[in-house]
Design a protein around this motif. Structure first.
Motif, PDB file in Angstrom:
ATOM      1  N   GLY A   1     -12.390  95.520  -4.078  1.00 37.56           N
ATOM      2  CA  GLY A   1     -11.895  95.787  -2.757  1.00 37.56           C
ATOM      3  C   GLY A   1     -12.553  95.299  -1.503  1.00 37.56           C
ATOM      4  N   GLY A   2     -14.100  95.728  -1.800  1.00 44.41           N
ATOM      5  CA  GLY A   2     -15.098  95.352  -0.619  1.00 44.41           C
ATOM      6  C   GLY A   2     -15.131  93.921  -0.512  1.00 44.41           C
ATOM      7  N   ILE A   3     -15.234  93.067  -1.756  1.00 42.78           N
ATOM      8  CA  ILE A   3     -15.361  91.914  -1.628  1.00 42.78           C
ATOM      9  C   ILE A   3     -14.244  90.940  -0.986  1.00 42.78           C
ATOM     10  CG2 ILE A   3     -15.845  89.733  -3.313  1.00 42.78           C
ATOM     11  CD1 ILE A   3     -17.578  91.642  -5.060  1.00 42.78           C
ATOM     12  N   VAL A   4     -13.093  91.614  -1.390  1.00 43.50           N
ATOM     13  CA  VAL A   4     -11.787  90.939  -1.126  1.00 43.50           C
ATOM     14  C   VAL A   4     -11.938  91.154   0.399  1.00 43.50           C
ATOM     15  CG1 VAL A   4      -9.376  90.843  -1.089  1.00 43.50           C
ATOM     16  CG2 VAL A   4     -10.644  90.953  -3.389  1.00 43.50           C
ATOM     17  N   GLY A   5     -12.288  92.127   0.784  1.00 41.19           N
ATOM     18  CA  GLY A   5     -12.102  92.642   2.397  1.00 41.19           C
ATOM     19  C   GLY A   5     -13.143  91.886   3.169  1.00 41.19           C
ATOM     20  N   ILE A   6     -14.637  91.411   2.547  1.00 45.38           N
ATOM     21  CA  ILE A   6     -15.194  90.550   3.385  1.00 45.38           C
ATOM     22  C   ILE A   6     -14.545  89.115   3.120  1.00 45.38           C
ATOM     23  CG2 ILE A   6     -17.390  89.600   3.015  1.00 45.38           C
ATOM     24  CD1 ILE A   6     -18.375  92.282   2.006  1.00 45.38           C
ATOM     25  N   ILE A   7     -14.045  88.542   2.406  1.00 43.72           N
ATOM     26  CA  ILE A   7     -13.448  87.595   2.457  1.00 43.72           C
ATOM     27  C   ILE A   7     -12.370  87.388   3.420  1.00 43.72           C
ATOM     28  CG2 ILE A   7     -11.743  85.924   0.851  1.00 43.72           C
ATOM     29  CD1 ILE A   7     -13.512  86.686  -1.640  1.00 43.72           C
ATOM     30  N   GLY A   8     -11.322  88.540   3.330  1.00 42.57           N
ATOM     31  CA  GLY A   8     -10.518  88.402   4.613  1.00 42.57           C
ATOM     32  C   GLY A   8     -11.058  88.364   5.977  1.00 42.57           C
ATOM     33  N   LEU A   9     -12.422  89.184   6.325  1.00 40.82           N
ATOM     34  CA  LEU A   9     -12.911  89.133   7.236  1.00 40.82           C
ATOM     35  C   LEU A   9     -13.622  87.444   7.951  1.00 40.82           C
ATOM     36  CD1 LEU A   9     -15.422  92.177   7.290  1.00 40.82           C
ATOM     37  CD2 LEU A   9     -13.280  91.853   8.895  1.00 40.82           C
ATOM     38  N   VAL A  10     -13.619  86.844   6.837  1.00 35.17           N
ATOM     39  CA  VAL A  10     -14.329  85.723   7.179  1.00 35.17           C
ATOM     40  C   VAL A  10     -13.314  84.592   7.570  1.00 35.17           C
ATOM     41  CG1 VAL A  10     -15.547  83.489   5.961  1.00 35.17           C
ATOM     42  CG2 VAL A  10     -16.328  86.058   5.663  1.00 35.17           C
ATOM     43  N   LEU A  11     -12.053  84.716   7.117  1.00 34.71           N
ATOM     44  CA  LEU A  11     -11.052  83.948   7.420  1.00 34.71           C
ATOM     45  C   LEU A  11     -10.748  83.643   8.834  1.00 34.71           C
ATOM     46  CD1 LEU A  11      -8.087  84.829   4.672  1.00 34.71           C
ATOM     47  CD2 LEU A  11      -9.733  82.903   4.665  1.00 34.71           C
ATOM     48  N   LYS A  12     -10.557  82.385   9.289  1.00 31.36           N
ATOM     49  CA  LYS A  12     -10.117  82.097  10.569  1.00 31.36           C
ATOM     50  C   LYS A  12      -8.794  82.080  11.057  1.00 31.36           C
ATOM     51  CE  LYS A  12     -14.322  79.653  11.124  1.00 31.36           C
ATOM     52  NZ  LYS A  12     -15.151  78.394  11.667  1.00 31.36           N
ATOM     53  N   ASN A  13      -8.452  82.217  12.045  1.00 27.06           N
ATOM     54  CA  ASN A  13      -7.031  82.318  12.478  1.00 27.06           C
ATOM     55  C   ASN A  13      -5.922  83.433  12.005  1.00 27.06           C
ATOM     56  OD1 ASN A  13      -7.577  80.288  14.453  1.00 27.06           O
ATOM     57  ND2 ASN A  13      -7.154  78.782  12.712  1.00 27.06           N
ATOM     58  N   ARG A  14      -6.663  84.587  11.597  1.00 23.30           N
ATOM     59  CA  ARG A  14      -5.863  85.679  10.908  1.00 23.30           C
ATOM     60  C   ARG A  14      -6.283  87.055  11.590  1.00 23.30           C
ATOM     61  NH1 ARG A  14      -1.780  84.016   7.345  1.00 23.30           N
ATOM     62  NH2 ARG A  14      -2.650  82.091   6.320  1.00 23.30           N
ATOM     63  N   LYS A  15      -5.491  87.760  11.566  1.00 20.38           N
ATOM     64  CA  LYS A  15      -5.849  89.192  11.924  1.00 20.38           C
ATOM     65  C   LYS A  15      -6.693  89.855  11.116  1.00 20.38           C
ATOM     66  CE  LYS A  15      -1.474  90.038  14.565  1.00 20.38           C
ATOM     67  NZ  LYS A  15      -0.432  90.993  14.756  1.00 20.38           N
ATOM     68  N   LYS A  16      -7.455  90.726  11.745  1.00 25.81           N
ATOM     69  CA  LYS A  16      -8.651  91.045  10.666  1.00 25.81           C
ATOM     70  C   LYS A  16      -8.539  92.721  10.615  1.00 25.81           C
ATOM     71  CE  LYS A  16     -11.643  87.531  11.489  1.00 25.81           C
ATOM     72  NZ  LYS A  16     -10.715  86.564  10.903  1.00 25.81           N
ATOM     73  N   VAL A  17      -7.637  93.361  11.085  1.00 22.87           N
ATOM     74  CA  VAL A  17      -7.238  94.626  11.194  1.00 22.87           C
ATOM     75  C   VAL A  17      -7.123  95.359   9.769  1.00 22.87           C
ATOM     76  CG1 VAL A  17      -5.597  96.775  11.687  1.00 22.87           C
ATOM     77  CG2 VAL A  17      -5.843  94.891  13.240  1.00 22.87           C
ATOM     78  N   PHE A  18      -6.515  94.763   8.769  1.00 23.37           N
ATOM     79  CA  PHE A  18      -6.576  95.508   7.515  1.00 23.37           C
ATOM     80  C   PHE A  18      -7.761  94.974   6.590  1.00 23.37           C
ATOM     81  CE2 PHE A  18      -1.785  95.246   7.914  1.00 23.37           C
ATOM     82  CZ  PHE A  18      -1.572  96.881   7.631  1.00 23.37           C
ATOM     83  N   ALA A  19      -8.270  93.961   7.021  1.00 24.51           N
ATOM     84  CA  ALA A  19      -9.627  93.533   6.313  1.00 24.51           C
ATOM     85  C   ALA A  19     -10.894  94.639   6.790  1.00 24.51           C
ATOM     86  CB  ALA A  19     -10.064  91.981   6.710  1.00 24.51           C
ATOM     87  N   ILE A  20     -10.760  94.860   8.066  1.00 24.83           N
ATOM     88  CA  ILE A  20     -11.784  95.737   8.573  1.00 24.83           C
ATOM     89  C   ILE A  20     -11.478  97.154   7.890  1.00 24.83           C
ATOM     90  CG2 ILE A  20     -12.640  97.173  10.389  1.00 24.83           C
ATOM     91  CD1 ILE A  20     -12.077  94.638  11.985  1.00 24.83           C
ATOM     92  N   ILE A  21     -10.112  97.600   7.885  1.00 25.05           N
ATOM     93  CA  ILE A  21     -10.010  98.999   7.214  1.00 25.05           C
ATOM     94  C   ILE A  21     -10.263  99.000   5.892  1.00 25.05           C
ATOM     95  CG2 ILE A  21      -8.141 100.717   7.028  1.00 25.05           C
ATOM     96  CD1 ILE A  21      -6.911  99.795   9.477  1.00 25.05           C
TER      97      ILE A  21
END
Length: 156
Positions: free
Chosen positions: A113-133
């Motif tokens: 989950g931590g690795i997938v969250g970091i991938i979600g933080l790196v994506l551009k043009n996407r909201k990052k709320v769930f990735a941060i949480i």
């Protein structure tokens, strides 16, 4: 000979592009659309990996809680008053062994989950709320696991 079929039929050929006002621009494209034709920006979507990280973190926390209660109930039913020799036998109890394995599975879930969250933080043009949480949730659980190991090592 038709003007449309001939190559380079002239600079002022307005019948190819009847709505076009610029006679010198033969390609039919404008550099930028006029202001009244520009579309407003679409709202950003939530990051898929961020949502996955958040859900994985919640599942892992739910797993930790369930493991704690199930292992506590199983060990509590099988023992009464403890003697020092019985205290060592608790570590060999099947419920404790299964709980230890299940905690490791939840830890692996937190790492994923931590690795997938970091991938979600790196994506551009996407909201990052769930990735941060999700990244924080999984990271805190990993840190708590490491702290539990360190406390256990100091008490030995």
């Amino acid at each position: 000979m038709d003007n449309r079929d001939s190559y380079n039929s002239g600079y002022n050929n307005t019948d190819q592009n009847p709505g076009h006002a610029d006679p010198y621009n033969n390609n039919g494209y404008e550099a930028y659309p006029p202001d009244h034709e520009r579309q407003p920006m679409a709202p950003l979507k939530h990051s898929g990996p961020g949502i996955a990280s958040f859900v994985i973190g919640l599942v892992a926390i739910l797993g930790y809680v369930l493991i704690f209660f199930i292992a506590t109930m199983a060990v509590n039913e099988s023992i009464g008053v403890l003697t020092p020799l019985q205290t060592e036998e608790i570590a060999l109890h099947p419920a404790v062994a299964l709980a230890s394995l299940a905690i490791l599975v939840c830890l692996i879930l937190n790492l994923a989950g931590g690795i997938v969250g970091i991938i979600g933080l790196v994506l551009k043009n996407r909201k990052k709320v769930f990735a941060i949480i999700g990244t924080l949730l999984n990271g805190i659980m990993i840190l708590l696991f490491v702290a539990l190991i360190l406390v256990g090592m100091t008490l030995m």
